[in-house]
Design a protein around this motif. Structure first.
Motif, short mmCIF file in Angstrom:
data_model
loop_
_atom_site.label_atom_id
_atom_site.label_comp_id
_atom_site.label_asym_id
_atom_site.label_seq_id
_atom_site.Cartn_x
_atom_site.Cartn_y
_atom_site.Cartn_z
N VAL A 96 28.99 48.04 43.96
CA VAL A 96 30.01 47.00 44.03
C VAL A 96 30.39 46.74 42.57
O VAL A 96 29.56 46.33 41.77
CB VAL A 96 29.46 45.70 44.65
CG1 VAL A 96 30.54 44.61 44.65
CG2 VAL A 96 28.96 45.96 46.06
N GLU A 118 27.68 37.47 39.00
CA GLU A 118 27.82 38.85 38.52
C GLU A 118 26.48 39.35 37.97
O GLU A 118 26.08 40.50 38.21
CB GLU A 118 28.86 38.94 37.40
CG GLU A 118 30.30 38.78 37.86
CD GLU A 118 31.25 38.79 36.66
OE1 GLU A 118 30.91 39.33 35.60
OE2 GLU A 118 32.35 38.22 36.79
N TRP A 128 37.13 48.87 41.35
CA TRP A 128 37.90 47.79 41.96
C TRP A 128 39.21 48.35 42.48
O TRP A 128 39.83 49.20 41.83
CB TRP A 128 38.18 46.73 40.88
CG TRP A 128 38.84 45.49 41.37
CD1 TRP A 128 38.46 44.71 42.42
CD2 TRP A 128 39.97 44.83 40.78
NE1 TRP A 128 39.28 43.62 42.53
CE2 TRP A 128 40.22 43.68 41.54
CE3 TRP A 128 40.80 45.12 39.69
CZ2 TRP A 128 41.27 42.81 41.25
CZ3 TRP A 128 41.83 44.26 39.40
CH2 TRP A 128 42.06 43.11 40.17
N ALA A 157 28.76 41.29 48.28
CA ALA A 157 28.08 42.29 47.44
C ALA A 157 26.74 42.67 48.06
O ALA A 157 26.39 43.86 48.12
CB ALA A 157 27.88 41.74 46.04
N LYS A 188 34.07 43.39 39.13
CA LYS A 188 35.22 42.53 39.45
C LYS A 188 35.04 41.84 40.79
O LYS A 188 35.61 40.79 41.05
CB LYS A 188 36.52 43.35 39.49
CG LYS A 188 37.03 43.79 38.14
CD LYS A 188 37.85 42.73 37.44
CE LYS A 188 39.28 42.73 37.91
NZ LYS A 188 40.09 41.80 37.11
N GLU A 189 34.28 42.46 41.70
CA GLU A 189 34.09 41.87 43.03
C GLU A 189 32.67 41.34 43.23
O GLU A 189 32.32 40.89 44.31
CB GLU A 189 34.41 42.92 44.12
CG GLU A 189 35.89 43.18 44.23
CD GLU A 189 36.21 44.43 45.04
OE1 GLU A 189 35.90 45.54 44.55
OE2 GLU A 189 36.74 44.30 46.14
N ASN A 230 31.37 37.61 44.54
CA ASN A 230 31.19 37.30 45.96
C ASN A 230 29.81 37.83 46.38
O ASN A 230 29.65 38.96 46.81
CB ASN A 230 32.30 37.97 46.78
CG ASN A 230 32.24 37.60 48.25
OD1 ASN A 230 31.19 37.17 48.76
ND2 ASN A 230 33.35 37.77 48.94
N ASP A 259 40.66 41.98 45.65
CA ASP A 259 39.29 41.78 46.13
C ASP A 259 39.20 42.08 47.63
O ASP A 259 39.92 41.49 48.43
CB ASP A 259 38.84 40.33 45.86
CG ASP A 259 38.67 40.09 44.36
OD1 ASP A 259 38.67 41.07 43.59
OD2 ASP A 259 38.56 38.91 43.97
N ARG A 260 38.31 42.99 47.98
CA ARG A 260 38.16 43.37 49.38
C ARG A 260 37.44 42.27 50.17
O ARG A 260 36.59 41.56 49.62
CB ARG A 260 37.40 44.70 49.48
CG ARG A 260 38.27 45.88 49.08
CD ARG A 260 37.48 47.13 48.78
NE ARG A 260 37.02 47.12 47.39
CZ ARG A 260 36.80 48.22 46.67
NH1 ARG A 260 37.01 49.41 47.19
NH2 ARG A 260 36.38 48.13 45.43
N ASP A 261 37.78 42.15 51.45
CA ASP A 261 37.21 41.08 52.27
C ASP A 261 36.03 41.53 53.13
O ASP A 261 35.25 40.70 53.58
CB ASP A 261 38.29 40.51 53.21
CG ASP A 261 39.36 39.77 52.43
OD1 ASP A 261 39.02 39.14 51.41
OD2 ASP A 261 40.54 39.81 52.84
#
Lengths: 273, 75
Positions: free
Chosen positions: A74, A116, A35, A85, A77-78, A81, A39-41
């Protein structure tokens, strides 16, 4: 001493850390995808990150005589989404052929949400389909016990999964037995405050032995210290553990696990007196 | 493996420090409660006071494991 650091977030650390590690006997590191602290977009951001850890970081480590390997995933933590992912998962197989990519990781759970779990299952499927090593992160603090139980339950649903290739990381006193009893490789991750301390690491080594154990100090961008591996060796030495046993834990165990991926070509060593 | 004497000799000062920090933390908390007039984060405070009985349980050979279980989400 020849140390392999099997879980190390190199891009979060300075060259001075590489220098100190090299001076204290580290010969190789393996960097799981992590991570970024936010959080990446965009899925492309992950792909650039994979490029960084599979192309650029090996050159930085090489300046200090350290071999650098990595994993792609991935991180949990992310993973909530689902759409993002999945778009990254779709691209991941391209990276499996790169010369220093060892497998899928770190996947796993953070808050153990349904998304998750779904994303972790898709990582597991990918690792089976492409015959990759699999590194699984267990949750932090109060979430660890429940999350570890869920991870073990999920893994049971994959009969084709080769357990020899699975490493469940960040186990502590209350989760070590359940992971070890299920036949997986397991990791003690040394941190100054959270996860595992150097003293508890030594206690658990004395209680549970060293078979399938991978000690690491992660060392990310948060409060952490790559030199905790060396401190844990010092603690074991102080307790009277032999140099042979220490080499098994800190060099030969990572070699045994990681050479299941042929790209990891470091050989086991033996201390001769 | 260390002898019990070696364990005491090796870790005594560290544990003295840890216990002192623990006492100072509870003192600090009590002063803060007295100053503000009301306790906060009762659940986390209770977890820590419950942990003290685990520390003092001489019959439990796995106190670290018991403590981590106490501090875990049990849902």
């Amino acid at each position: 001493m020849f140390i392999i650091q099997p879980h190390y977030h190199a891009i979060a650390r300075t060259c001075q850390d590489y220098e100190r590690m090299a001076q204290s006997g580290v010969v190789a590191v393996a960097e799981p995808a992590f991570w970024a602290g936010f959080d990446r977009d965009y899925h492309e951001t992950f792909l650039d990150y994979f490029k960084q850890i599979s192309e650029f970081e090996p050159t930085r480590a090489a300046e200090y005589g350290i071999r650098h390997f990595c994993w792609v995933a991935v991180n949990p933590k992310e993973a909530d989404n689902l759409e993002l992912a999945r778009s990254v998962l779709k691209e991941m197989p391209k990276y499996f052929d790169r010369p220093t990519v060892l497998g899928v990781g770190e996947t796993g759970l953070n808050k153990s949400t349904q998304n998750e779990i779904t994303v972790m299952e898709e990582h597991i499927e990918l690792s089976i389909r492409y015959d990759q090593l699999l590194l699984i992160h267990t949750p932090h603090l109060a979430d660890k016990l429940k999350g570890t139980r869920i991870i073990l339950d999920v893994l049971k649903n994959f009969p084709k999964l080769n357990r020899d290739k699975v490493w469940i990381d960040h186990v502590e006193n209350h989760t070590v037995k359940m992971v070890k009893d299920n036949g997986y490789w397991y990791g003690f991750t040394l941190y100054p405050i959270t996860k595992c301390s150097i003293n508890r690491c030594a206690d658990m080594i004395e209680q549970y032995g060293i078979d399938r154990l991978l000690v690491n100090s992660s060392a990310d961008w948060g409060p952490s210290d790559p030199m905790l591996l060396q401190q844990s060796i010092q603690e074991l030495t102080r307790r009277g553990h032999t140099r042979d046993e220490i080499i098994e834990i800190y060099h030969n165990n990572p070699v045994k696990y990681l050479t299941q991926c042929p790209k990891f070509d470091i050989k086991p060593i033996k201390f001769c007196t | 493996m260390q002898t019990s004497q070696q364990v005491i000799d090796t870790y005594f000062l560290d544990m003295r420090h840890n216990l002192l920090e623990l006492c100072a933390f509870f003192d600090r908390y009590d002063v803060a409660v007295k100053r503000s007039g009301q306790p906060t984060n009762i659940e986390r405070y209770r977890m820590l006071t419950d942990a003290l009985s685990i520390v003092a349980d001489k019959d439990n050979p796995n106190r670290a494991e018991t403590l981590l279980n106490l501090l875990s989400d049990q849902t």
